[in-house]
Write an enzyme that holds these catalytic residues in place. Structure first.
Site, mmCIF file in Angstrom:
data_model
loop_
_atom_site.group_PDB
_atom_site.id
_atom_site.type_symbol
_atom_site.label_atom_id
_atom_site.label_comp_id
_atom_site.label_asym_id
_atom_site.label_seq_id
_atom_site.Cartn_x
_atom_site.Cartn_y
_atom_site.Cartn_z
ATOM 1 N N SER A 155 38.902 47.415 35.686
ATOM 2 C CA SER A 155 37.668 47.022 36.350
ATOM 3 C C SER A 155 37.980 46.691 37.798
ATOM 4 C CB SER A 155 37.080 45.799 35.665
ATOM 5 O OG SER A 155 37.952 44.705 35.870
ATOM 6 N N LYS A 156 36.951 46.835 38.611
ATOM 7 C CA LYS A 156 37.059 46.574 40.046
ATOM 8 C C LYS A 156 37.639 45.205 40.336
ATOM 9 C CE LYS A 156 32.845 47.984 41.486
ATOM 10 N NZ LYS A 156 31.678 48.322 42.223
ATOM 11 N N ARG A 157 37.291 44.231 39.488
ATOM 12 C CA ARG A 157 37.733 42.872 39.763
ATOM 13 C C ARG A 157 39.246 42.745 39.631
ATOM 14 N NH1 ARG A 157 36.152 40.166 35.739
ATOM 15 N NH2 ARG A 157 35.025 41.913 34.855
#
Ligand code: GLU
Length: 517
Positions: free
Chosen positions: A254-256
């Protein structure tokens, strides 16, 4: 029947490495089977739509070399390939389902649906549409729709039993029908939902293999019900494993947690070949176990059945190592120079002399993992004038006498090849009776402005006579000009700190600042 595969990204943000991953496998399957690879843009979510994301997806596929045989900009018999341009088709097909008794128009307002949800929660029931719209007779539905009352179209799904499908990698996948709650097919704004559009398009576009990310597994039974309602044959379904973060829980990338934007890898100087090669090792491997392989190599032996489901880890370190191997061993120097050009240009550098650039790349490439790093390391070779920091100036000053001698010696040297340069430096050091490093370090700094650079002989040979002399000249000038802008106290403190650091470094590694590095 020829194999037809597709990717169907939604243009909602920066193209994701997951899209590149799914694209690669669909491309490989289509190419391997002599079939076609289709690109379709699923742009019906108008809230999340971004016009520039569309261009970015096309750019990404071109950069990776995953050319679609049909798609936006390419054309094809089953276009248009943007869902927003196919709205009439979805409406027609929704009507067909209504006419056949497989779907109905539902008129609940958002407030009504919210009240239904609250009531379900109060009673401890599973949330989801309870099918209340089914009770409205067909002629009343038609009348209210004709009068312009807002509504959606829902699929009529069985309440009992289960729906199953065969996944090429997972085998039989089953879902109890009570979990499928008359999903919306057409929204009140006339746009289709993903479920309707994906099924209509995959069918009309003749897709034989629907190969997509694992997260769509639970949607597939809905699609199966739709195929049946239309009376269409099912495609082969393949759900690829999710790419995972290299953390302890191996969560979905995920981007995070990590960089998932292909564009950002491109900016860092990851090569498209290396990224594809890396993605090709996610749940798949070459039958002969080779780690470095090209897209063509992969296509040649690709077999969907060899995809393994154990969550592949998207490990950045591995990607960088693989990229380094491409920089070092796989690309020839000319290609490397070509790829590097934009990264040099971004630093305001253009190598006028192609041969010189190739020589430079030859010596610096073993130490770079990305094109950005390669550009950084090439900078000292390509700039007109070097800047010297405090440590560098201190080292220059310490070696002033040697630099003056060497300037004369190099001016008299005729051939700047390995042997002659090596011989000159060796005999000079011998005559001076000092350790190699005492002479080599100031020379290295004079030539590159830094203390970390390739071996000095390499440097001198690559730079050649003119550049070598000009740089030694510049360095001597920098020493003799004194350092007008420097505050003597600060300089002294900095020099002491640098000397300490050097002593520490010396203790850590045997002195090997000289010669080839
Ligand atoms: N539009 C979906 C996505 O963005 C496509 C899913 C599918 O391939 O069916 O991933």
């Amino acid at each position: 029947m020829p194999v037809v595969t597709r990717i169907a990204p939604s243009p909602t943000g920066d193209p994701h490495v997951g899209t590149a991953y799914v694209g690669l496998f669909n491309y490989a399957l289509a190419r391997r089977s002599g079939g076609r690879f289709v690109l379709r843009l699923e742009d019906t979510d108008r809230q999340r739509y971004q016009a520039e994301a569309e261009t970015k997806i096309l750019d990404m596929l071109e950069w990776l070399g995953l050319q679609a045989d049909e798609g936006p900009g390419v054309g094809g018999a089953q276009g248009p390939y943007r869902q927003s341009e196919r709205l009439d088709l979805y409406r027609e097909h929704a009507q067909r389902l209504i006419d056949g008794g497989h779907a109905y128009r539902a008129f609940e307002t958002p407030e009504e649906l919210e009240a239904m949800r609250l009531e379900q929660r109060r009673l401890g029931l599973d949330p989801g549409y309870d099918g209340r719209g089914r009770a409205v007779p067909a002629d009343e539905q038609a009348r209210r729709a004709a009068a312009g009352e807002p509504h959606v179209v829902r699929l009529l799904t069985p309440d009992e039993g289960e729906t199953s499908f065969h996944d090429l990698l997972r085998g039989e996948v089953r879902i109890p029908n009570r979990e499928i709650r008359d999903p919306v097919l057409l929204k009140s704004d006339g746009y289709p939902t993903y479920h309707l559009a994906v099924v209509v398009d995959d069918h009309l576009m003749g897709i034989t293999h629907v190969m997509r990310a694992e997260e769509w597994v639970t949607s597939t039974p809905i699609h199966v019900l739709l195929y049946r309602a239309f009376g269409w044959e099912l495609p082969t379904f393949v759900h690829l494993p999710l790419l995972r973060n290299p953390d302890a829980n191996k969560t979905k990338i995920s981007k995070r947690k990590m960089d998932t934007s292909v564009e950002s890898y491109r900016e860092q100087g990851i090569l498209p070949e290396a990224l594809l090669n890396f993605l090709g090792t996610m749940g798949w491997s070459m039958p002969d176990g080779r780690e470095v392989f090209s897209l063509d190599d992969m296509v040649e032996v690709f077999d969907v059945k060899r995809i393994s489901l154990g969550g592949p880890v998207f490990d950045l370190k591995r990607l960088r190592h693989l990229n380094a191997r491409y920089l070092r061993d796989v690309l020839d120097l000319e290609t490397l120079a070509e790829r590097l050009r934009p990264y040099l240009a971004a630093r305001g550098l253009a190598a006028a002399d192609e041969d010189y650039l190739l020589d430079v790349l030859d010596v610096v490439r073993p130490r770079a993992e990305t094109l950005q790093e390669l550009a950084e390391q090439a900078v000292p070779f390509l700039v007109e004038r070097l800047g010297y920091d405090v440590d560098a100036r201190r080292r220059l000053a310490a070696g002033q006498a040697y630099l003056e001698d060497l300037e004369r010696a190099f001016a008299a040297l005729e051939w700047f090849d390995d042997d002659d340069v090596d011989e000159l430096l060796r005999s000079y050091v011998q005559r001076q009776a000092v350790p190699m490093g005492k002479v080599m370090m100031p020379l290295r700094v004079a030539l590159t402005g830094t203390t970390q650079a390739p071996g000095v002989v390499d440097l001198v040979v690559i730079m050649g006579k003119e550049r070598t002399l000009s740089r030694i000249g510049q360095a001597l000038q920098a020493i003799s000009e004194g350092l007008p802008d420097d505050d003597p106290d600060r300089l002294k403190a900095e020099a002491e700190a640098a000397a300490k650091e050097e002593a520490r470094a010396k203790r850590r590694r045997p002195l090997n600042a000289a010669g080839r590095g």
